[in-house]
Design a protein around this motif. Structure first.
Motif, mmCIF file in Angstrom:
data_model
loop_
_atom_site.group_PDB
_atom_site.id
_atom_site.type_symbol
_atom_site.label_atom_id
_atom_site.label_comp_id
_atom_site.label_asym_id
_atom_site.label_seq_id
_atom_site.Cartn_x
_atom_site.Cartn_y
_atom_site.Cartn_z
ATOM 1 N N ALA A 113 -8.400 21.610 19.225
ATOM 2 C CA ALA A 113 -8.462 20.497 18.276
ATOM 3 C C ALA A 113 -9.781 19.751 18.416
ATOM 4 O O ALA A 113 -10.465 19.468 17.431
ATOM 5 N N ARG A 114 -10.143 19.440 19.677
ATOM 6 C CA ARG A 114 -11.382 18.699 19.918
ATOM 7 C C ARG A 114 -11.863 18.960 21.337
ATOM 8 O O ARG A 114 -11.081 18.946 22.272
ATOM 9 N N THR A 152 -8.130 10.377 15.150
ATOM 10 C CA THR A 152 -7.470 11.130 16.218
ATOM 11 C C THR A 152 -6.231 11.831 15.693
ATOM 12 O O THR A 152 -6.004 13.025 15.953
ATOM 13 N N THR A 194 -7.184 14.724 13.403
ATOM 14 C CA THR A 194 -7.653 15.875 14.171
ATOM 15 C C THR A 194 -6.474 16.669 14.736
ATOM 16 O O THR A 194 -6.467 17.904 14.704
ATOM 17 N N CYS A 195 -5.484 15.962 15.238
ATOM 18 C CA CYS A 195 -4.288 16.626 15.768
ATOM 19 C C CYS A 195 -3.558 17.396 14.680
ATOM 20 O O CYS A 195 -3.127 18.546 14.885
ATOM 21 N N TYR A 251 -6.860 19.093 23.321
ATOM 22 C CA TYR A 251 -7.552 17.934 22.745
ATOM 23 C C TYR A 251 -8.226 17.184 23.895
ATOM 24 O O TYR A 251 -7.564 16.638 24.765
ATOM 25 N N ILE A 276 -8.725 12.352 24.649
ATOM 26 C CA ILE A 276 -7.870 11.790 23.609
ATOM 27 C C ILE A 276 -7.804 10.271 23.690
ATOM 28 O O ILE A 276 -7.496 9.599 22.700
#
Length: 259
Positions: free
Chosen positions: A112-113, A174, A177-178, A191, A194
């Motif tokens: 995700a990130r 956030t 993105t999830c 992630y 976070i």
């Protein structure tokens, strides 16, 4: 970090046997496989980046990697999903050997990130982000938009799809993105950082969103500072603060969203 420790490309093909089944619309069930690591380690010419690390994540159970800045949290997340070369030790997803078969592990997981490496493009609109993720994951726009709409309904998050990412508050970015990471079914979604720029109440709200997504079969492993709260029921891995003679190396190249 040596050349053989560079992040591996993030794979984009969508139809593979290793991926978790997609939850039924509005359904709630645990899917996926256990993620297990034994003595997982990454070393560079500058010292140990992380490890040895042991991880036991039962199916459907979230995870949290805690540590200070420079403790190797980003690298560990990339290693857990098969996107970092040069990792030693044992890593399995179900009966899959993630060290011997990192390509299979990448197909069964999603990023995700990763801070400074995998981020949303701030100038894109939400609609464009959805379509871009569909293209990267080999999902039709029609299918991806339907999946996103189901996630919106489940989470109770209904942003204007014409808004630019840069216009969203950090909490909404956030959550977005999830949700985008959930467009493709996966056993594990990682992630990084976070807790970045979030207040404690905002982070707790994000964790409630992750709990909802978890009930739909989307299991997250997140990283945060040692002082941050963690998702309810999460298995916690705490990385030690690096010493002067044990400095982690920064990731040298940006993981690619393309093969």
């Amino acid at each position: 970090m040596t050349e053989d420790q560079t992040p591996a490309p993030i794979e984009t093909d969508d139809v593979v046997a290793e991926r978790a089944p997609e939850p039924a619309p509005g359904g709630s069930h645990q899917v996926g496989r256990a993620l297990t690591a034994r003595g997982l380690t990454l070393r560079s010419i500058r010292g140990t980046v992380f490890g040895p690390v042991d991880v036991d994540l039962p199916p459907g159970v979230p995870g949290a990697v805690l540590g200070t800045q420079g403790s190797g949290r980003s690298a560990l997340l990339l290693a857990l999903v098969g996107r970092l070369q040069g990792v030693g030790g044992e890593l399995t997803l179900g009966d899959m050997d993630g060290i011997r078969h990192p390509h299979r592990l990448r197909r069964a997981t999603t990023v995700a990130r990763i801070t400074d490496y995998v981020e949303l493009e701030p100038l894109l609109t939400i609609r464009e982000c959805i379509d871009e993720h569909c293209l990267a994951e080999g999902i039709s726009r029609r299918t991806g938009r339907k999946r996103f709409a189901r996630l919106e309904a489940a989470v109770g998050f209904h942003p204007d799809h014409g808004d630019q990412v840069s216009s969203l508050p950090v909490e909404d970015r956030t959550i977005l993105t999830c949700m985008l990471a959930c467009l493709r079914p996966a056993d594990v979604i990682v992630y990084d950082d976070i807790d970045s720029s979030l207040t404690r109440p905002q982070l707790e709200h994000v964790y409630r969103v992750l709990e909802t997504l978890g009930r739909l079969g989307h299991r997250f492993v997140v990283s945060a500072l040692t002082s941050a709260p963690v998702p309810r029921g999460a298995v916690v891995v705490e990385l030690p603060t690096p010493g002067h003679d044990d400095l982690p190396a920064a990731l040298p190249t940006r993981p690619s969203l393309e093969d």
